[in-house]
Design an enzyme around this catalytic site. Sequence first.
Site, mmCIF file in Angstrom:
data_model
loop_
_atom_site.group_PDB
_atom_site.id
_atom_site.type_symbol
_atom_site.label_atom_id
_atom_site.label_comp_id
_atom_site.label_asym_id
_atom_site.label_seq_id
_atom_site.Cartn_x
_atom_site.Cartn_y
_atom_site.Cartn_z
ATOM 1 N N GLN A 122 2.191 -18.564 13.307
ATOM 2 C CA GLN A 122 3.011 -17.384 13.602
ATOM 3 C C GLN A 122 3.334 -16.565 12.356
ATOM 4 O O GLN A 122 3.894 -15.473 12.445
ATOM 5 C CB GLN A 122 4.288 -17.751 14.364
ATOM 6 C CG GLN A 122 5.181 -18.750 13.680
ATOM 7 C CD GLN A 122 6.037 -19.532 14.674
ATOM 8 O OE1 GLN A 122 6.819 -18.980 15.431
ATOM 9 N NE2 GLN A 122 5.901 -20.848 14.661
ATOM 10 N N ARG B 281 12.249 -28.532 43.558
ATOM 11 C CA ARG B 281 11.962 -27.421 44.471
ATOM 12 C C ARG B 281 10.498 -26.991 44.433
ATOM 13 O O ARG B 281 10.151 -25.912 44.889
ATOM 14 C CB ARG B 281 12.861 -26.238 44.115
ATOM 15 C CG ARG B 281 14.317 -26.554 44.369
ATOM 16 C CD ARG B 281 15.221 -25.460 43.922
ATOM 17 N NE ARG B 281 16.584 -25.939 43.781
ATOM 18 C CZ ARG B 281 17.622 -25.143 43.673
ATOM 19 N NH1 ARG B 281 17.445 -23.844 43.680
ATOM 20 N NH2 ARG B 281 18.816 -25.646 43.536
ATOM 21 N N ARG C 153 8.209 -19.059 -4.202
ATOM 22 C CA ARG C 153 9.642 -19.335 -4.319
ATOM 23 C C ARG C 153 9.843 -19.822 -5.742
ATOM 24 O O ARG C 153 9.068 -20.632 -6.246
ATOM 25 C CB ARG C 153 10.074 -20.385 -3.292
ATOM 26 C CG ARG C 153 9.903 -19.884 -1.864
ATOM 27 C CD ARG C 153 10.764 -20.641 -0.866
ATOM 28 N NE ARG C 153 10.987 -19.825 0.314
ATOM 29 C CZ ARG C 153 10.183 -19.807 1.380
ATOM 30 N NH1 ARG C 153 9.104 -20.554 1.410
ATOM 31 N NH2 ARG C 153 10.456 -19.043 2.416
ATOM 32 N N ASP D 149 16.158 -11.837 10.801
ATOM 33 C CA ASP D 149 17.508 -12.361 10.623
ATOM 34 C C ASP D 149 18.344 -11.525 9.657
ATOM 35 O O ASP D 149 19.308 -12.014 9.081
ATOM 36 C CB ASP D 149 17.444 -13.826 10.138
ATOM 37 C CG ASP D 149 16.670 -13.969 8.835
ATOM 38 O OD1 ASP D 149 16.056 -12.993 8.375
ATOM 39 O OD2 ASP D 149 16.670 -15.083 8.274
ATOM 40 N N ASP E 233 11.470 -13.594 10.702
ATOM 41 C CA ASP E 233 12.639 -14.129 11.419
ATOM 42 C C ASP E 233 13.541 -13.059 12.055
ATOM 43 O O ASP E 233 14.322 -13.364 12.933
ATOM 44 C CB ASP E 233 13.498 -14.984 10.474
ATOM 45 C CG ASP E 233 12.720 -16.152 9.892
ATOM 46 O OD1 ASP E 233 11.710 -16.552 10.502
ATOM 47 O OD2 ASP E 233 13.112 -16.661 8.822
ATOM 48 N N THR F 104 10.272 -10.362 6.597
ATOM 49 C CA THR F 104 10.428 -11.726 7.129
ATOM 50 C C THR F 104 10.143 -11.680 8.620
ATOM 51 O O THR F 104 10.524 -10.726 9.296
ATOM 52 C CB THR F 104 11.842 -12.298 6.883
ATOM 53 O OG1 THR F 104 12.027 -13.435 7.730
ATOM 54 C CG2 THR F 104 12.949 -11.316 7.186
ATOM 55 N N ASP G 215 16.251 -12.514 2.876
ATOM 56 C CA ASP G 215 17.622 -12.556 2.362
ATOM 57 C C ASP G 215 17.707 -13.158 0.956
ATOM 58 O O ASP G 215 18.408 -12.629 0.092
ATOM 59 C CB ASP G 215 18.495 -13.362 3.329
ATOM 60 C CG ASP G 215 19.972 -13.135 3.088
ATOM 61 O OD1 ASP G 215 20.466 -12.051 3.435
ATOM 62 O OD2 ASP G 215 20.625 -14.043 2.529
ATOM 63 N N GLY H 62 7.204 -14.615 29.645
ATOM 64 C CA GLY H 62 7.653 -15.115 30.948
ATOM 65 C C GLY H 62 8.126 -16.557 30.901
ATOM 66 O O GLY H 62 7.904 -17.326 31.843
ATOM 67 N N ARG I 174 0.841 -1.211 0.000
ATOM 68 C CA ARG I 174 0.000 0.000 0.000
ATOM 69 C C ARG I 174 0.875 1.259 0.000
ATOM 70 O O ARG I 174 0.603 2.223 -0.728
ATOM 71 C CB ARG I 174 -0.907 -0.023 1.241
ATOM 72 C CG ARG I 174 -1.728 1.230 1.454
ATOM 73 C CD ARG I 174 -2.600 1.043 2.700
ATOM 74 N NE ARG I 174 -3.341 2.238 3.040
ATOM 75 C CZ ARG I 174 -2.869 3.219 3.804
ATOM 76 N NH1 ARG I 174 -1.643 3.155 4.287
ATOM 77 N NH2 ARG I 174 -3.634 4.252 4.079
ATOM 78 N N LYS J 161 8.500 -26.430 41.718
ATOM 79 C CA LYS J 161 7.965 -25.749 40.531
ATOM 80 C C LYS J 161 7.638 -26.821 39.497
ATOM 81 O O LYS J 161 8.525 -27.342 38.826
ATOM 82 C CB LYS J 161 9.014 -24.768 39.997
ATOM 83 C CG LYS J 161 8.584 -24.018 38.755
ATOM 84 C CD LYS J 161 9.648 -23.021 38.365
ATOM 85 C CE LYS J 161 9.444 -22.475 36.970
ATOM 86 N NZ LYS J 161 8.100 -21.962 36.700
ATOM 87 N N LEU J 162 6.365 -27.129 39.396
ATOM 88 C CA LEU J 162 5.972 -28.298 38.610
ATOM 89 C C LEU J 162 5.728 -27.972 37.137
ATOM 90 O O LEU J 162 5.802 -28.857 36.287
ATOM 91 C CB LEU J 162 4.711 -28.927 39.216
ATOM 92 C CG LEU J 162 4.877 -29.374 40.672
ATOM 93 C CD1 LEU J 162 3.585 -29.985 41.186
ATOM 94 C CD2 LEU J 162 6.025 -30.368 40.833
HETATM 95 P P1 ADP Z 1 13.330 -15.211 1.566
HETATM 96 O O1 ADP Z 1 13.346 -14.050 0.646
HETATM 97 O O2 ADP Z 1 12.164 -15.151 2.523
HETATM 98 O O3 ADP Z 1 14.669 -15.417 2.247
HETATM 99 P P2 ADP Z 1 13.888 -17.463 -0.200
HETATM 100 O O4 ADP Z 1 15.244 -17.706 0.331
HETATM 101 O O5 ADP Z 1 13.042 -18.651 -0.462
HETATM 102 O O6 ADP Z 1 12.999 -16.529 0.742
HETATM 103 O O7 ADP Z 1 14.044 -16.644 -1.565
HETATM 104 C C1 ADP Z 1 12.912 -16.238 -2.299
HETATM 105 C C2 ADP Z 1 13.230 -16.335 -3.776
HETATM 106 O O8 ADP Z 1 14.311 -15.456 -4.089
HETATM 107 C C3 ADP Z 1 13.694 -17.688 -4.259
HETATM 108 O O9 ADP Z 1 12.634 -18.566 -4.537
HETATM 109 C C4 ADP Z 1 14.444 -17.332 -5.533
HETATM 110 O O10 ADP Z 1 13.553 -17.106 -6.601
HETATM 111 C C5 ADP Z 1 15.086 -15.995 -5.138
HETATM 112 N N1 ADP Z 1 16.473 -16.249 -4.709
HETATM 113 C C6 ADP Z 1 16.876 -16.787 -3.534
HETATM 114 N N2 ADP Z 1 18.227 -16.918 -3.499
HETATM 115 C C7 ADP Z 1 18.675 -16.456 -4.678
HETATM 116 C C8 ADP Z 1 19.977 -16.348 -5.278
HETATM 117 N N3 ADP Z 1 21.086 -16.719 -4.626
HETATM 118 N N4 ADP Z 1 20.062 -15.827 -6.511
HETATM 119 C C9 ADP Z 1 18.941 -15.443 -7.176
HETATM 120 N N5 ADP Z 1 17.707 -15.524 -6.670
HETATM 121 C C10 ADP Z 1 17.555 -16.022 -5.448
#
Ligand code: ADP
Length: 321
Positions: free
Chosen positions: A251, A211, A72, A129, A127, A125, A103, A185, A21, A213-214
């Site tokens: 989640q 002690r 994917r 990460d 995660d 994501t 990533d 918690g 959006r 705490k079950l």
């Molecule tokens: P996320 O983006 O959540 O980490 P994925 O790792 O499954 O999820 O990546 C999503 C899509 O991005 C993959 O299905 C693929 O099309 C593309 N992708 C992932 N890694 C690469 C890469 N090394 N080079 C090119 N495209 C990639």
Amino acid sequence: MRKIGVLTSGGDTPGMNSAIRAVFKEGVRQNLNVLGIFHGYRGLIEGNIRELTHADVENIMHKGGTVLRTARSEEFKTDDGLKRALSMAKAYSIEGLVVIGGDGSYRGAKLLNDMGVPTIGVPGTIDNDMGYTDYTIGFNTAVNTITNEIYNIRDTMRAHDRVGVIEVMGRYCGDIALWAGVAGGADMILVPECPLPWEDAAQTLYEYRLRGKLTSIVVMAEGAGKAEEFAAFVREKTGIDIKAIVPGYTQRGGNPVAYDRILASQLGQRAVELLCEGQFGRAVGTKRNQIIDVPLEDAIGRLDSFDEKLYYFNNNVLAKF
Ligand code: ADP
């Protein structure tokens, strides 16, 4: 710049709709046509693309999932797939692209950018990460969801004097486990960043029981192992009645919390702004409450910094119980 595209890729996350959006709204503000690319990179390859209208982004801010769908695509990773994606981008006159994903999606975004499609990454994501940004879109919602689940599970565990071990998502990152564990918690948190030998974990749970705490709640990041295996290990070592619970995809879903909606709005808006400024190949994020952007290559493969202080606070207090 007259036409930009937006796609969501990889795992879905609450807040992706808010980001779509924002890209649309800022695009309109900048007099751009905004094309929605459906099913991530697969849709780019197949030309599953159409211009978005106000109706497409109406009433989606608060909804989980992604109206653009996600996917994917193994094909996109091949030379031929990339070539087809590039020629489709050209056929639709896409002069700028916003990729909302994690990533893996960023790796694809960098390839497209290097091959001449100006691209910006928006971190989507649960995660959390991606180390270049303090938060990714969806993380806070996932933490809230798990926090609520912990309380539900605690009620039933307490009714039976049981121990519950809840396995949460995060891939190699323990952030969901840490944050939800602290907020819920939890009596013990298991994460890949600070490995705790299962022998010690079992011993601690046994001592709790001695002690009086079950009931205990253990929150375990998927990167730290499988809850079923941990439960079997503890049962075998101590005889404790322990149940493994894996909330799984619950989640990923649900309405994004306000923070994720706002973050997604800020990052989506900034992504389009960068394209209009002629700044390409960058990833937007947030650091210390500021909206930032860094080169895509600096955002890829950067591990998250884990809050060890919070982790040890939580687990140490309990070790002295
Ligand atoms: P996320 O983006 O959540 O980490 P994925 O790792 O499954 O999820 O990546 C999503 C899509 O991005 C993959 O299905 C693929 O099309 C593309 N992708 C992932 N890694 C690469 C890469 N090394 N080079 C090119 N495209 C990639």
